[in-house]
Design an enzyme around this catalytic site. Structure first.
Site, PDB file in Angstrom:
ATOM      1  N   ARG A  76       0.824  -1.230   0.000  1.00 18.38           N
ATOM      2  CA  ARG A  76       0.000   0.000   0.000  1.00 18.38           C
ATOM      3  C   ARG A  76       0.854   1.276   0.000  1.00 18.38           C
ATOM      4  O   ARG A  76       0.433   2.333   0.475  1.00 18.38           O
ATOM      5  CB  ARG A  76      -0.968   0.018   1.188  1.00 18.38           C
ATOM      6  CG  ARG A  76      -1.938  -1.132   1.168  1.00 18.38           C
ATOM      7  CD  ARG A  76      -3.176  -0.834   1.960  1.00 18.38           C
ATOM      8  NE  ARG A  76      -4.089  -1.944   1.857  1.00 18.38           N
ATOM      9  CZ  ARG A  76      -4.141  -2.949   2.706  1.00 18.38           C
ATOM     10  NH1 ARG A  76      -3.335  -2.979   3.752  1.00 18.38           N
ATOM     11  NH2 ARG A  76      -4.992  -3.932   2.532  1.00 18.38           N
ATOM     12  N   LYS A 104       4.906  12.047 -10.697  1.00 19.61           N
ATOM     13  CA  LYS A 104       4.024  11.328 -11.626  1.00 19.61           C
ATOM     14  C   LYS A 104       4.627   9.949 -11.870  1.00 19.61           C
ATOM     15  O   LYS A 104       5.784   9.842 -12.276  1.00 19.61           O
ATOM     16  CB  LYS A 104       3.916  12.074 -12.958  1.00 19.61           C
ATOM     17  CG  LYS A 104       2.953  13.232 -12.928  1.00 19.61           C
ATOM     18  CD  LYS A 104       2.758  13.770 -14.337  1.00 19.61           C
ATOM     19  CE  LYS A 104       1.783  14.937 -14.351  1.00 19.61           C
ATOM     20  NZ  LYS A 104       1.666  15.533 -15.696  1.00 19.61           N
ATOM     21  N   GLU A 143      13.198  19.612 -23.295  1.00 18.83           N
ATOM     22  CA  GLU A 143      12.394  19.927 -22.106  1.00 18.83           C
ATOM     23  C   GLU A 143      12.975  21.120 -21.342  1.00 18.83           C
ATOM     24  O   GLU A 143      12.249  21.881 -20.717  1.00 18.83           O
ATOM     25  CB  GLU A 143      12.289  18.707 -21.176  1.00 18.83           C
ATOM     26  CG  GLU A 143      11.361  17.595 -21.676  1.00 18.83           C
ATOM     27  CD  GLU A 143       9.867  17.943 -21.616  1.00 18.83           C
ATOM     28  OE1 GLU A 143       9.502  19.045 -21.169  1.00 18.83           O
ATOM     29  OE2 GLU A 143       9.057  17.088 -22.050  1.00 18.83           O
ATOM     30  N   LYS A 190      10.848  23.933 -12.097  1.00 20.73           N
ATOM     31  CA  LYS A 190       9.797  22.915 -12.112  1.00 20.73           C
ATOM     32  C   LYS A 190       9.245  22.699 -10.700  1.00 20.73           C
ATOM     33  O   LYS A 190       8.034  22.582 -10.508  1.00 20.73           O
ATOM     34  CB  LYS A 190      10.310  21.591 -12.719  1.00 20.73           C
ATOM     35  CG  LYS A 190       9.189  20.556 -12.741  1.00 20.73           C
ATOM     36  CD  LYS A 190       9.358  19.397 -13.652  1.00 20.73           C
ATOM     37  CE  LYS A 190       8.126  18.499 -13.499  1.00 20.73           C
ATOM     38  NZ  LYS A 190       8.210  17.244 -14.166  1.00 20.73           N
ATOM     39  N   GLU A 203      -1.955  18.658 -10.909  1.00 21.51           N
ATOM     40  CA  GLU A 203      -2.278  19.206 -12.235  1.00 21.51           C
ATOM     41  C   GLU A 203      -3.739  19.611 -12.378  1.00 21.51           C
ATOM     42  O   GLU A 203      -4.413  19.289 -13.350  1.00 21.51           O
ATOM     43  CB  GLU A 203      -1.891  18.193 -13.330  1.00 21.51           C
ATOM     44  CG  GLU A 203      -1.662  18.864 -14.673  1.00 21.51           C
ATOM     45  CD  GLU A 203      -1.060  17.956 -15.733  1.00 21.51           C
ATOM     46  OE1 GLU A 203       0.023  17.406 -15.519  1.00 21.51           O
ATOM     47  OE2 GLU A 203      -1.711  17.819 -16.778  1.00 21.51           O
ATOM     48  N   ARG A 205       0.090  23.413 -13.039  1.00 17.06           N
ATOM     49  CA  ARG A 205       1.034  22.392 -13.520  1.00 17.06           C
ATOM     50  C   ARG A 205       0.837  22.122 -15.013  1.00 17.06           C
ATOM     51  O   ARG A 205       1.732  21.625 -15.690  1.00 17.06           O
ATOM     52  CB  ARG A 205       0.891  21.099 -12.698  1.00 17.06           C
ATOM     53  CG  ARG A 205       1.961  20.064 -13.054  1.00 17.06           C
ATOM     54  CD  ARG A 205       2.055  18.900 -12.089  1.00 17.06           C
ATOM     55  NE  ARG A 205       3.076  17.952 -12.522  1.00 17.06           N
ATOM     56  CZ  ARG A 205       3.583  16.987 -11.769  1.00 17.06           C
ATOM     57  NH1 ARG A 205       3.160  16.839 -10.526  1.00 17.06           N
ATOM     58  NH2 ARG A 205       4.498  16.171 -12.243  1.00 17.06           N
ATOM     59  N   ASN A 219       2.784  21.420 -20.023  1.00 20.19           N
ATOM     60  CA  ASN A 219       2.362  20.738 -21.252  1.00 20.19           C
ATOM     61  C   ASN A 219       2.511  21.599 -22.509  1.00 20.19           C
ATOM     62  O   ASN A 219       2.042  21.216 -23.582  1.00 20.19           O
ATOM     63  CB  ASN A 219       0.902  20.273 -21.128  1.00 20.19           C
ATOM     64  CG  ASN A 219       0.752  19.243 -20.034  1.00 20.19           C
ATOM     65  OD1 ASN A 219       1.679  18.474 -19.778  1.00 20.19           O
ATOM     66  ND2 ASN A 219      -0.390  19.250 -19.352  1.00 20.19           N
ATOM     67  N   HIS A 243       3.272  20.014 -25.765  1.00 20.22           N
ATOM     68  CA  HIS A 243       2.969  18.595 -25.572  1.00 20.22           C
ATOM     69  C   HIS A 243       1.626  18.177 -26.167  1.00 20.22           C
ATOM     70  O   HIS A 243       1.414  16.998 -26.423  1.00 20.22           O
ATOM     71  CB  HIS A 243       2.977  18.240 -24.085  1.00 20.22           C
ATOM     72  CG  HIS A 243       4.367  18.125 -23.506  1.00 20.22           C
ATOM     73  ND1 HIS A 243       5.244  19.178 -23.531  1.00 20.22           N
ATOM     74  CD2 HIS A 243       5.026  17.095 -22.906  1.00 20.22           C
ATOM     75  CE1 HIS A 243       6.386  18.800 -22.951  1.00 20.22           C
ATOM     76  NE2 HIS A 243       6.281  17.543 -22.574  1.00 20.22           N
ATOM     77  N   HIS A 279       2.725  15.314 -28.098  1.00 22.16           N
ATOM     78  CA  HIS A 279       2.345  13.995 -27.606  1.00 22.16           C
ATOM     79  C   HIS A 279       1.641  13.183 -28.702  1.00 22.16           C
ATOM     80  O   HIS A 279       1.884  11.989 -28.872  1.00 22.16           O
ATOM     81  CB  HIS A 279       1.428  14.183 -26.386  1.00 22.16           C
ATOM     82  CG  HIS A 279       1.269  12.955 -25.565  1.00 22.16           C
ATOM     83  ND1 HIS A 279       0.392  12.873 -24.514  1.00 22.16           N
ATOM     84  CD2 HIS A 279       1.857  11.745 -25.643  1.00 22.16           C
ATOM     85  CE1 HIS A 279       0.457  11.668 -23.990  1.00 22.16           C
ATOM     86  NE2 HIS A 279       1.334  10.960 -24.653  1.00 22.16           N
ATOM     87  N   HIS A 306      10.569  11.551 -27.295  1.00 26.08           N
ATOM     88  CA  HIS A 306       9.663  12.519 -26.675  1.00 26.08           C
ATOM     89  C   HIS A 306      10.095  13.974 -26.934  1.00 26.08           C
ATOM     90  O   HIS A 306       9.308  14.792 -27.415  1.00 26.08           O
ATOM     91  CB  HIS A 306       9.605  12.227 -25.171  1.00 26.08           C
ATOM     92  CG  HIS A 306       8.734  13.163 -24.417  1.00 26.08           C
ATOM     93  ND1 HIS A 306       7.355  13.121 -24.484  1.00 26.08           N
ATOM     94  CD2 HIS A 306       9.033  14.204 -23.587  1.00 26.08           C
ATOM     95  CE1 HIS A 306       6.848  14.077 -23.720  1.00 26.08           C
ATOM     96  NE2 HIS A 306       7.842  14.750 -23.161  1.00 26.08           N
TER      97      HIS A 306
HETATM   98  N1  GLY Z   1       6.299  16.223 -17.292  1.00 29.52           N
HETATM   99  C1  GLY Z   1       5.207  17.019 -16.939  1.00 29.52           C
HETATM  100  C2  GLY Z   1       4.873  17.002 -15.497  1.00 29.52           C
HETATM  101  O1  GLY Z   1       5.639  16.533 -14.680  1.00 29.52           O
HETATM  102  O2  GLY Z   1       3.807  17.445 -15.138  1.00 29.52           O
END
Ligand code: GLY
Length: 362
Positions: A122, A144, A186, A228, A238, A242, A246, A249, A253, A265
């Site tokens: 968990r 993420k 990036e 960041k 997000e 956040r 993007n 992207h 993407h 990417h």
């Molecule tokens: N790579 C985008 C983020 O971490 O939200």
């Protein structure tokens, strides 16, 4: 009626250590920072070959219990099956709740290992040791974690923050130039969305960065990670700000998926940034001169600025409509209105997007 009062105050603070030769020092740091009975190092077949033994040796030297488990390298292995395989292996190593997972590798390793850590017992702590520039400046930072599904990238996952990120620039020595440049895309994005001074620094120092000058590299990674982190602190999940990460992207993407991940990417995002800058110009947000600056810096790094012939604007548009970030088929963009500032949740007429994409066909 029973009320279960579960209002939470969570402290997910984590540290990022950036420098040359950081990874040999990690085990002794972990004794204090993230103590555990056992450390499970998750990596992939490529990184295991290059660094597996040495990395494990640093733990043994500090008399720490550590085991290494690996999976076959590649985005195509970022799956639920790989996650299950890793869990089987980890449980066979008699890991318990007092274990800590270490993700040693690029973005795929970080995403899978982080997701394993988020559900095993968990949820147990994990530490990121990113070995690619892309992972060092982006994917390792922000919690993420996910695996892919045949229907799309990162569809099954969790937010699970690392306890520490160990960035060792020595790992970058074995990266191909193509993979290194993948990360620079990036970095350029980070500057464009948040900090004009950082962008000016990149314009000035780009040749040194491309040539992996140690001092410029460290300053760049540090600057990027701080920027960041300031977004993550505001909006971990997000919900709002956040989303500015993007930029480039939405289109990028779709290009990446349509290329069946043959286009890396950062390369797909590079084309995406040019297309989305042109959209911003059409909306009257961005000056022609700024679009030129963006194209120029990408070209200096040898990142692509044109749509590959094999991918048509209309298929990109359809793909974007299916993306999980679209709501009821309406595509939302994150667009810069000047160098160093970005807006999110921007609706754009499909005709405008198509026109801008058609304008940059190879
Ligand atoms: N790579 C985008 C983020 O971490 O939200």
């Amino acid at each position: 009626m029973i009320q279960v009062n579960l209002k939470k105050v969570v402290d997910d603070t984590y540290s990022i250590d950036i420098g040359k030769g950081n990874s040999p020092k990690l085990p002794s740091l972990l004794k204090k920072l993230v103590p555990a009975f056992r450390y499970i190092i998750i990596t992939d077949s490529n990184v295991a070959k290059l660094y597996g033994k040495t990395f494990l040796f640093h733990f043994e030297k500090e008399k720490l219990n550590a085991s290494l488990v690996s999976f076959r390298a590649g985005e195509e292995n970022k799956t639920r099956e790989t996650k299950a395989e890793l869990e089987n292996k980890i449980l066979q190593h008699s890991a318990g709740k007092d274990s800590v997972i270490i993700a040693l590798g690029g973005g795929v390793v970080g995403d899978v290992a982080g997701f394993v850590a988020s559900t095993l017992f968990r949820g147990i702590p994990f530490v990121q040791v990113p070995t690619t520039l892309l992972a060092q400046v982006d994917s390792s930072n922000g919690g993420k974690t996910a695996v892919d599904h045949p229907l799309g990238k990162n569809l099954i996952g969790a937010y699970h923050q690392p306890k520490h990120i160990c960035i060792d620039t020595d790992f970058l020595k074995t990266l191909s130039q193509e993979e290194y440049v993948n990360g620079i895309a990036e970095i350029i994005k980070q500057a464009l969305i948040q900090d004009e001074k950082f962008f000016l620094f990149l314009e000035k120092e780009m040749e040194k960065l491309v040539n992996r000058d140690e001092k410029i590299l460290k300053t760049t990674i540090e600057w990027n990670c701080k920027l960041k982190a300031s977004i993550i602190e505001k909006d971990e999940r997000e919900i709002g700000p956040r989303k500015i990460l993007n930029f480039g992207h939405t289109i990028g993407h779709a290009i990446e998926t349509l290329s069946q991940y043959k286009l890396r990417h950062g390369y797909a995002v590079s084309v995406g940034m040019v297309a989305e800058s042109l959209i911003a110009k059409e909306l009257g947000w961005l000056k022609e001169n700024d679009v030129q600056r963006i194209e120029n810096i990408l070209k200096r790094v040898k990142l692509p600025t044109r749509l590959p012939k094999s991918i048509s604007p209309i298929t990109i548009l359809k793909k974007m409509q299916l993306d999980k970030k679209s709501k009821e088929g309406k595509i939302k963009y994150s667009l810069i209105d000047k160098v160093g500032h970005c807006e999110f949740n921007v609706g754009v007429e499909n005709e405008i997007a198509l026109r801008c994409m058609r304008g940059i066909m190879e």
